[in-house]
Scaffold this active site. Sequence first.
Site: not given
Length: 423
Positions: A391, A350, A353, A263, A278
């Site tokens: 994470r 998070e 999702s 990303r 991140r």
Amino acid sequence: MLDIRLIRENTDLVKQRLAHRSGDYASVVDELLSIDTARRSAETERQKLQGDRNRISKDIGIAKKNGQDTSPIEAEVRGINDRIEEIGRDADAADIRQRDLLLSLPNLPHEACPVGHSAEENPEVRVWGDKPSYDFEPKDHTILGQTLGMLDFEAGAKITGSAFVVYRGAGARLERALINFLLDLHTTQHGYLEVNTPHLVKAECLVGTGQLPKFGDQVYHSPEDDLYLIPTAEVPVTNLHREEILKVEQLPIQYAAYTPCFRREAGSAGLGTRGLIRMHQFDKVELVKITAPEVSMAELESLTANAEKVLQLLGLHYRVIELCTGDIGFGSAKTYDIEVWAPGQGTYLEVSSCSNFGDYQARRMNLRYKGEDGKNRFPHTLNGSGTALARLFVALVETYQQADGSILIPEALRSHFGADKIS
RNA sequence: GGUGAGGUGGCUGAGUGGUCGAAAGCACAUCUUUGCUAAAGAUGCGUAGCCUUAACAGCUACCGAGGGUUCGAAUCCCUCCCUCACCGCCA
């Protein structure tokens, strides 16, 4: 992609649902409606002219056989052809514009999706476990990782750039153990078929799942080959069946895939992005389902439960929140986020999702199934992380850190990791 | 990367300029008949769009993709993609 007929026939409903999202789409809907009208009238005219041409051309064939002079009618057809070309340009332009507009419109939030404006309004659905307590100050994973020789951020920056990391020794082994643990869990306990897909995909795959055309600046692209690095396994895995007509007996299809995810994170660099939280590249095990429409909401619940099981087995405290209409993703109709507690951060992260996309992605990739009645329908697609690795790594080492700086490996992971602690 | 062969409906496979959206067979669905672990016959059976609609029907497009030639293209020409085989290279 929304059904143009739904927009045409239930304009108010569409506008009302979209209004619950962040962003203003009413004007797009209005333009879509006027383009649709223009497109259809040009299309009708073109088809009428094509019909004329076909009929007359047949007559020419017959007349020629009879030895008649056909030059006057041939001239007539040439005239028709000129008009077909002219009106065809309008029809094609309108068609392209309509498709562009449809691709730029997000999915309608499902009626079960709570209405709200921003992340602050996301309701908490449930909580599992408790925040662990420590008789010492819990350290951050970057400290733990560097002290134990597991994480090397300098090396990542050196060979690639910031927001890339090198896992070393027990860190690399822990990452690998987690991947195997996750895949084994979902394939042997939850009924998913493991797939291992390319990490580079064509543009149309990204259009299919919704990343393109709108979010092109978030993915890495190789212009020479016109290939994109996948931002999530959702892209190659869901597109496995693009342009196909599935048999109803094949449903539900359940895939689990491990891939790295790439990303660009354009525009968000440096914002609270300490350590592994991140990254431009991170590992993830993704769960994807293709189901009949009637059962997709129930399947979303089970998919979410499958992801939660990971954290339960690892003994990590987490909460599940439901995203409100102002916060759900572009293509989603309903989404649960799973957030794991990271003691060193003092915050929830998070790690998954889980979304039901309804028929939104299926329409974009022209994925259908033949129903019991023989009619072709769009199935529903779902996906969720099961879970994101970086994470999960953070939560795990921060949760299981000991006063002496070592890290206990939870019982469920020991056979995969091959030891009961890292020191 | 090179050479050769080829890409037609769910499958096999005809079809080299005109009533071809496409023969035939298989598969599938419904019906009929004989009868029983099956067989025969009839009918139907691609996708999308447009226009209409209670429904049917009708029209248009699609024979790997995109261009071109022509009054007319599955069929002729060009470009590209893909598959298979062999060779080269390579983890």
